[in-house]
Motif scaffolding. Sequence first.
Motif, PDB file in Angstrom:
ATOM      1  N   ILE A  95       0.860  -1.180   0.000  1.00 52.83           N
ATOM      2  CA  ILE A  95       0.000   0.000   0.000  1.00 52.83           C
ATOM      3  C   ILE A  95       0.900   1.236   0.000  1.00 52.83           C
ATOM      4  CG2 ILE A  95      -1.730   1.302   1.296  1.00 52.83           C
ATOM      5  CD1 ILE A  95      -2.634  -1.468   2.449  1.00 52.83           C
ATOM      6  N   GLY A  96       0.759   2.045  -1.025  1.00 53.87           N
ATOM      7  CA  GLY A  96       1.532   3.279  -1.119  1.00 53.87           C
ATOM      8  C   GLY A  96       0.828   4.390  -0.377  1.00 53.87           C
ATOM      9  N   LEU A  97       1.589   5.196   0.340  1.00 54.85           N
ATOM     10  CA  LEU A  97       1.041   6.293   1.131  1.00 54.85           C
ATOM     11  C   LEU A  97       1.724   7.569   0.662  1.00 54.85           C
ATOM     12  CD1 LEU A  97      -0.794   6.861   3.587  1.00 54.85           C
ATOM     13  CD2 LEU A  97       1.209   6.482   5.019  1.00 54.85           C
ATOM     14  N   HIS A  98       0.921   8.498   0.152  1.00 52.27           N
ATOM     15  CA  HIS A  98       1.473   9.687  -0.481  1.00 52.27           C
ATOM     16  C   HIS A  98       0.807  10.927   0.104  1.00 52.27           C
ATOM     17  CE1 HIS A  98       2.416   6.764  -3.787  1.00 52.27           C
ATOM     18  NE2 HIS A  98       1.216   6.308  -3.488  1.00 52.27           N
ATOM     19  N   GLU A  99       1.616  11.848   0.584  1.00 54.58           N
ATOM     20  CA  GLU A  99       1.049  13.117   1.023  1.00 54.58           C
ATOM     21  C   GLU A  99       0.884  13.988  -0.210  1.00 54.58           C
ATOM     22  OE1 GLU A  99       2.734  14.436   4.714  1.00 54.58           O
ATOM     23  OE2 GLU A  99       2.022  16.493   4.380  1.00 54.58           O
ATOM     24  N   ILE A 100      -0.332  14.448  -0.437  1.00 55.17           N
ATOM     25  CA  ILE A 100      -0.595  15.202  -1.669  1.00 55.17           C
ATOM     26  C   ILE A 100      -1.119  16.594  -1.343  1.00 55.17           C
ATOM     27  CG2 ILE A 100      -1.052  13.180  -3.107  1.00 55.17           C
ATOM     28  CD1 ILE A 100      -4.088  13.941  -2.742  1.00 55.17           C
ATOM     29  N   HIS A 101      -0.976  17.460  -2.328  1.00 58.06           N
ATOM     30  CA  HIS A 101      -1.541  18.810  -2.250  1.00 58.06           C
ATOM     31  C   HIS A 101      -2.461  18.967  -3.448  1.00 58.06           C
ATOM     32  CE1 HIS A 101      -1.761  23.097  -1.337  1.00 58.06           C
ATOM     33  NE2 HIS A 101      -1.609  23.313  -2.632  1.00 58.06           N
ATOM     34  N   ILE A 102      -3.734  19.264  -3.187  1.00 55.47           N
ATOM     35  CA  ILE A 102      -4.714  19.343  -4.272  1.00 55.47           C
ATOM     36  C   ILE A 102      -4.624  20.694  -4.968  1.00 55.47           C
ATOM     37  CG2 ILE A 102      -7.182  19.333  -4.821  1.00 55.47           C
ATOM     38  CD1 ILE A 102      -7.592  17.365  -2.520  1.00 55.47           C
ATOM     39  N   LEU A 103      -4.414  20.646  -6.296  1.00 55.93           N
ATOM     40  CA  LEU A 103      -4.327  21.867  -7.100  1.00 55.93           C
ATOM     41  C   LEU A 103      -5.673  22.236  -7.695  1.00 55.93           C
ATOM     42  CD1 LEU A 103      -1.009  20.983  -8.972  1.00 55.93           C
ATOM     43  CD2 LEU A 103      -1.291  22.669  -7.143  1.00 55.93           C
TER      44      LEU A 103
END
Lengths: 134, 134
Positions: A95-103
């Motif tokens: 399971i990949g865990l990615h901190e994202i920022h929504i554009l």
Amino acid sequence: MTDDRLRVIGRVESSLTDRAAAPRQPDEGAPDAWLVFDDHYAPALDGLSPGTDALLLTWLDRADRDTLTVHPRGHTARPRAGVFATRSPDRPNPIGLHEIHILAIAGPRVHVRNLEALNATPILDLKPLLTPDR
Amino acid sequence: MTDDRLRVIGRVESSLTDRAAAPRQPDEGAPDAWLVFDDHYAPALDGLSPGTDALLLTWLDRADRDTLTVHPRGHTARPRAGVFATRSPDRPNPIGLHEIHILAIAGPRVHVRNLEALNATPILDLKPLLTPDR
């Protein structure tokens, strides 16, 4: 566990296609990308907005699930460590865990900054960063 | 996706047994608990030590996977939000994400502080908090 099958709720759309060339962390040159959710799940995005930080969970479908120890970051000079002490994609449940920022959000498509996931990676979940109010 | 079946690699051992009584966040009174890994996975813990902070991924096997919108934190007076904008356990892939602090490790058993997961919750993965070196 009677219902342990994952549901692929969408896919990553990215210019990254090659695992060997992929950055290991987002601050190592990952491109912006789109999260493309199946139409069915669009209502579940309600309440998210551009500027929001969130956690993306993916299924790293090219991982080796039988690996239990690795050389951290692939450096063979370093001693092996258990995969639970590393972020290696090779692990029993990759399971990949990615901190994202929504554009931006356009219907079931979410544009995000600096995502290190490969093109077509299955999406499993999206969660807000933990706040007491949610 | 050819191999999308989760592997239960261990279980939570906790005094929490009732979802209705469980705290929603660890700072709301969650007890210390044990992560009991199957013996097969003990080598994957190598490199973890007491004092380490990590992320635990669980499978919230009592969740409703068909829920797409909820009243945040169950407050019906609040407008519904998409589950991806909340931390509701009810979501298409009910993967629990818990920030843990390791108190002790004894073979395949890991003692952790303040865990809000219910007794017998399946364990999916354990990851270090992100550091560039891992």
